[in-house]
Design an enzyme around this catalytic site. Structure first.
Site, PDB file in Angstrom:
ATOM      1  N   GLY A 154      16.264  70.143   7.073  1.00 45.69           N
ATOM      2  CA  GLY A 154      14.997  70.748   6.670  1.00 45.69           C
ATOM      3  C   GLY A 154      13.826  70.328   7.530  1.00 45.69           C
ATOM      4  CG  ASP A 179      20.776  74.008  17.004  1.00 50.62           C
ATOM      5  OD1 ASP A 179      21.105  73.279  16.053  1.00 50.62           O
ATOM      6  OD2 ASP A 179      20.951  75.234  16.998  1.00 50.62           O
ATOM      7  CG  ASP A 209      29.886  73.347  15.293  1.00 55.93           C
ATOM      8  OD1 ASP A 209      30.867  72.790  14.777  1.00 55.93           O
ATOM      9  OD2 ASP A 209      29.084  74.058  14.654  1.00 55.93           O
ATOM     10  NE  ARG A 254      25.628  77.280  10.860  1.00 56.75           N
ATOM     11  CZ  ARG A 254      25.449  77.907   9.707  1.00 56.75           C
ATOM     12  NH1 ARG A 254      26.141  77.518   8.650  1.00 56.75           N
ATOM     13  NH2 ARG A 254      24.596  78.897   9.585  1.00 56.75           N
ATOM     14  CB  ILE A 363      36.864  67.171  11.131  1.00 59.27           C
ATOM     15  CG1 ILE A 363      38.328  67.619  11.093  1.00 59.27           C
ATOM     16  CG2 ILE A 363      36.311  67.249  12.556  1.00 59.27           C
ATOM     17  CD1 ILE A 363      38.522  69.063  11.459  1.00 59.27           C
TER      18      ILE A 363
END
Length: 439
Positions: A154, A179, A209, A254, A363
């Site tokens: 947030g 990011d 990711d 994602r 993971i």
């Protein structure tokens, strides 16, 4: 292509203080191999030999990370803070520990603080404690998963965050995150600059990711796909143990399918890899389900790996909600595909025995592998060197086997994704034998 000026690194001022590394690490016969600001590497290592010389000479370059002979901050009057934001990732504690150890033992910085629960920890209304970080308090944390500082998602008010930095007299801020965290760090750095404060803002990029732009890999990624291989191995065993057995594994990713690709290649018993970058059709003569049916008739088993962001177009209302960081809440493609497979084979009256595995939280919560721990140590050392020399608004990343300074501004412009025309995806197609497309 990005211009060279896009890679220029901001500094707080000239470095006039001799580095204490000379006293701690050098001898008469052994000198420190300092890095100079004009030590660079090419951004693009692929050179067209037929291109005009002017184009070759104007290739963008990146500044090498490493210790400088002179530093900006006086270690005896320096105060550092560390904050971790976003989702968990293997290696966060390794990074925290290495920053503390290097600041303390190599530069002599005595005041290092841990900000609890991400950017919330800077905001008084949340009431989170600030903790002292010393070599003793962090001595064993690299053996644990997660983050000892806690984390949150947030947006928070950069004005309040910089107010807190001023109150605490912080002049070096280390931010560990992905990011969204980096975009927040940029706003903090802008507020710091608006107030003409001398605070170095340094980022260590974090994402399982592996989707951060302009770096070869992020810490924790290697551990993540190594852990994913364990789940795929179990899925393969399950698929072999039943008539028309199907092992379905949903992995993190994602927007980018790097974990799915790398773990499938490492396991090399996967028959289908489905990722966000490559759309697939479910039904039809050349659709995924028909292809799966043919596979079961021929081989009697199948293993499917799907990234969490794949096939979102099949799930209704997946754009309706966002999380605290503004990310779209994805539909559960794993459960969706499980139901679609079971329904399809019931329709055609063909037996199928499907086992579904979702190891996502396992993971991302494990301790880092030895290789990742080493990588975390190196990233953290370079982050400390950059901060001590007054550099700011940068990330430490690896590119072409070198650790470099990368401006936060260009990192925040996009997301790294699997290129369907790349040799990585070609390797996946070769290893799995799946069709180039399901249509």
């Amino acid at each position: 292509m990005l211009e060279s000026k896009a890679f220029e690194i901001k500094t707080l001022g000239p470095c006039r203080i001799p580095s204490p590394l000379a006293q701690k690490l050098s001898t008469e016969s052994k000198k420190i191999n300092y890095v100079a600001d004009n030590d660079k590497i090419l951004f693009d290592q692929n050179i067209n030999i037929k291109a005009p010389n002017s184009e070759k000479e104007n290739q963008p370059v990146l500044e090498l990370a490493g210790p400088r002979e002179n530093i900006y901050f006086d270690p005896h009057h320096s105060r550092a803070a560390i904050v971790t934001c976003g989702g968990l990732c293997p290696g966060i504690n390794d990074v925290i520990r290495a920053i503390v150890m290097n600041l303390t033992y190599r530069y002599g910085v005595k005041n290092i603080y841990g900000i609890k629960y991400g950017y919330q920890g800077f905001i008084p209304e949340y009431g989170h404690d600030v903790i002292d970080l010393t070599p003793k308090t962090v001595s064993d944390i690299h053996k644990w998963g997660g983050t000892v500082l806690g984390t949150s998602r947030g947006k928070q008010d950069p004005v309040k965050i910089v107010d807190c930095l001023e109150r605490m007299s912080i002049n070096m801020l280390f931010i560990i995150g992905g990011d969204g965290t980096i975009r927040g760090a940029l706003k903090i750095a802008e507020e710091v600059e608006n107030r003409n404060l001398k605070i170095s803002v340094i980022g260590i990029p974090k994402t399982v990711d592996n989707d951060i732009m302009y770096i070869d890999k992020s810490f924790g990624f290697e551990t993540a796909f190594a852990e994913a291989v364990k789940s795929i191995t179990s899925a393969h065993t399950e698929s072999l143990g039943s008539y028309n057995g199907v092992g379905l594994v949903k992995l993190m990713g994602r927007h980018s399918g790097f974990i799915a690709c790398y773990s499938a290649l490492a396991m090399n018993d996967v028959n289908y890899v489905l990722i966000p970058e490559v759309p697939f059709k479910l039904r039809g003569d050349d659709g995924f389900l028909q292809t799966l049916k043919n596979r079961l008739k021929n081989r009697g088993h199948a293993v499917i790996v799907i990234a969490e962001g794949a096939g979102q177009e099949y799930i209704e209302n997946n754009n309706a909600k966002r999380d605290a960081s503004g990310n779209i809440k994805l539909g559960d493609i794993g459960l969706f595909l499980k139901e679609e497979i079971n329904s399809y084979f019931k329709e055609i009256d063909m037996e199928v025995n499907l086992k579904y595995i979702d190891p996502s939280y396992i993971i991302r919560s494990v301790p880092a592998s030895p290789q990742d721990s080493l990588f975390c140590l190196r990233l953290s050392q370079m982050a400390v060197h950059a901060a001590m020399t007054g550099k700011t608004e940068l990330l430490i990343g690896n590119l072409h086997d070198s650790l470099v300074h990368i401006p936060m501004q260009i990192i925040a412009t996009g997301r790294k994704r699997v290129d369907p025309d790349s040799d990585l995806w070609l390797s996946v197609l070769e290893a799995t034998g799946q069709p180039v497309e399901f249509k």
